[in-house]
Design a protein around this motif. Structure first.
Motif, PDB file in Angstrom:
ATOM      1  N   ASN A  65      -4.163  -0.906   3.124  1.00 21.48           N
ATOM      2  CA  ASN A  65      -5.149  -1.057   3.886  1.00 21.48           C
ATOM      3  C   ASN A  65      -5.489   0.066   5.212  1.00 21.48           C
ATOM      4  N   ASP A  66      -3.845   0.808   5.405  1.00 23.40           N
ATOM      5  CA  ASP A  66      -3.697   1.360   6.848  1.00 23.40           C
ATOM      6  C   ASP A  66      -3.233   2.501   6.238  1.00 23.40           C
ATOM      7  N   TYR A  67      -2.691   2.564   5.042  1.00 19.19           N
ATOM      8  CA  TYR A  67      -1.474   3.939   4.517  1.00 19.19           C
ATOM      9  C   TYR A  67      -2.345   3.591   2.819  1.00 19.19           C
ATOM     10  N   GLY A  68      -2.725   3.950   2.235  1.00 22.18           N
ATOM     11  CA  GLY A  68      -3.303   3.898   1.560  1.00 22.18           C
ATOM     12  C   GLY A  68      -3.135   3.384   0.252  1.00 22.18           C
ATOM     13  N   ALA A  69      -1.591   2.960   0.085  1.00 21.60           N
ATOM     14  CA  ALA A  69      -0.705   2.516  -0.358  1.00 21.60           C
ATOM     15  C   ALA A  69       0.622   1.305   0.100  1.00 21.60           C
ATOM     16  N   TYR A  70       1.223   0.686  -0.533  1.00 17.84           N
ATOM     17  CA  TYR A  70       2.671   0.817  -0.724  1.00 17.84           C
ATOM     18  C   TYR A  70       3.802   1.614  -0.429  1.00 17.84           C
ATOM     19  N   PRO A  71       4.876   1.124  -0.057  1.00 17.57           N
ATOM     20  CA  PRO A  71       5.910   1.846   0.613  1.00 17.57           C
ATOM     21  C   PRO A  71       6.226   2.735  -0.481  1.00 17.57           C
ATOM     22  N   CYS A  72       6.537   3.719  -0.794  1.00 20.83           N
ATOM     23  CA  CYS A  72       6.533   4.935  -1.568  1.00 20.83           C
ATOM     24  C   CYS A  72       7.039   5.687  -1.131  1.00 20.83           C
TER      25      CYS A  72
END
Length: 251
Positions: A65-72
């Motif tokens: 929600n904060d960064y637009g994606a999961y860790p990547c």
């Protein structure tokens, strides 16, 4: 005629036969009780892992929600380029293990503990350990402090080695206990059958956590595999497992 007094001697201790009978009884009781105790302990370990997976899904959702994606890889580059993060060092945030990418979750202000990354792994020569909750100065998720493998997507670009975050709701996000020590394609995932007695725990993108029984691997009965773990192409019905890469924890 004087009566003879016969003095009976009191027995003390066990005879060898009696001692052997007692030992045999104790061994029989232990033989019956040990599997029960082992199963109870194993069920407890699975419950802890399941609870931690549920909590990690909440963290991953907040992160997305904060960064637009999961860790990547894309977010890793963004974190490293942001000047406000110059004084932050959790350790490598990209690499060949789940520890690397899951360190990105500590960029959320609400995440300060390593407890939810723990799953008890003790099989195939690998062992996890209780996290010490030290995350600063490169100490986040050190070797053994993460028990979950992390699932990512492969880049569509030919020859590119860029790993992205999972988007399909029916795809797995985290799982335990993966047997490999290096990244593997989704179609080649092998599980450690020793740690959870031929079971694996899988967190899916929709938030569900499933305990799945493993099928023994023909090459090694200490290992196992799972069918239908990754989504299929809706038009062709073919598994898309090879579009995913599974990063094992550093154990």
């Amino acid at each position: 005629m004087k009566a003879k007094l016969i003095r009976k001697q009191n027995r003390s201790g066990f005879t060898l036969i009696e001692l052997m009978v007692v030992i045999a009884i104790i061994a029989a009781i232990a033989g019956v009780a040990y599997p029960i105790v082992l199963n109870q302990r194993n069920a407890g370990d699975r419950n802890v892992a399941q609870s931690n997976l549920t909590n990690l899904h909440k963290t991953l959702m907040s992160f997305s929600n904060d960064y637009g994606a999961y860790p990547c890889d894309t977010l890793a580059e963004r974190f490293l380029e942001d000047e406000k993060n110059n004084d932050i060092d959790y350790g490598p945030i990209t690499g060949n293990t789940s520890n690397c990418y899951l360190r990105q979750l500590f960029y959320l202000n609400a995440v300060e503990s390593e407890e939810n990354f723990y799953a008890k792994i003790n099989g195939l020569g690998r062992m996890s350990r209780q996290p010490d909750n030290k995350i600063a100065k490169g100490h986040a998720l050190e070797k053994g402090e993460c028990g979950f493998a992390y699932v990512m997507t492969k880049s569509d670009e030919e020859g590119a080695d860029v790993k992205g975050s999972v988007t399909a709701m029916n795809a797995p996000l985290l799982m335990t206990s993966v047997a490999g020590r290096t990244p593997m394609s989704g179609g080649d995932v092998v599980f450690d059958g020793e740690s959870f007695q031929m079971y694996a725990l899988v967190l899916f993108n929709d938030g569900s956590v499933k305990t799945k029984e493993l099928t023994s691997d023909p090459s090694d009965d200490r290992k196992g595999r799972l069918k239908d773990l990754f989504p299929e192409n809706k038009k062709t019905g073919v598994s898309q497992a090879d579009r995913y890469v599974v990063l094992p924890p550093d154990l």
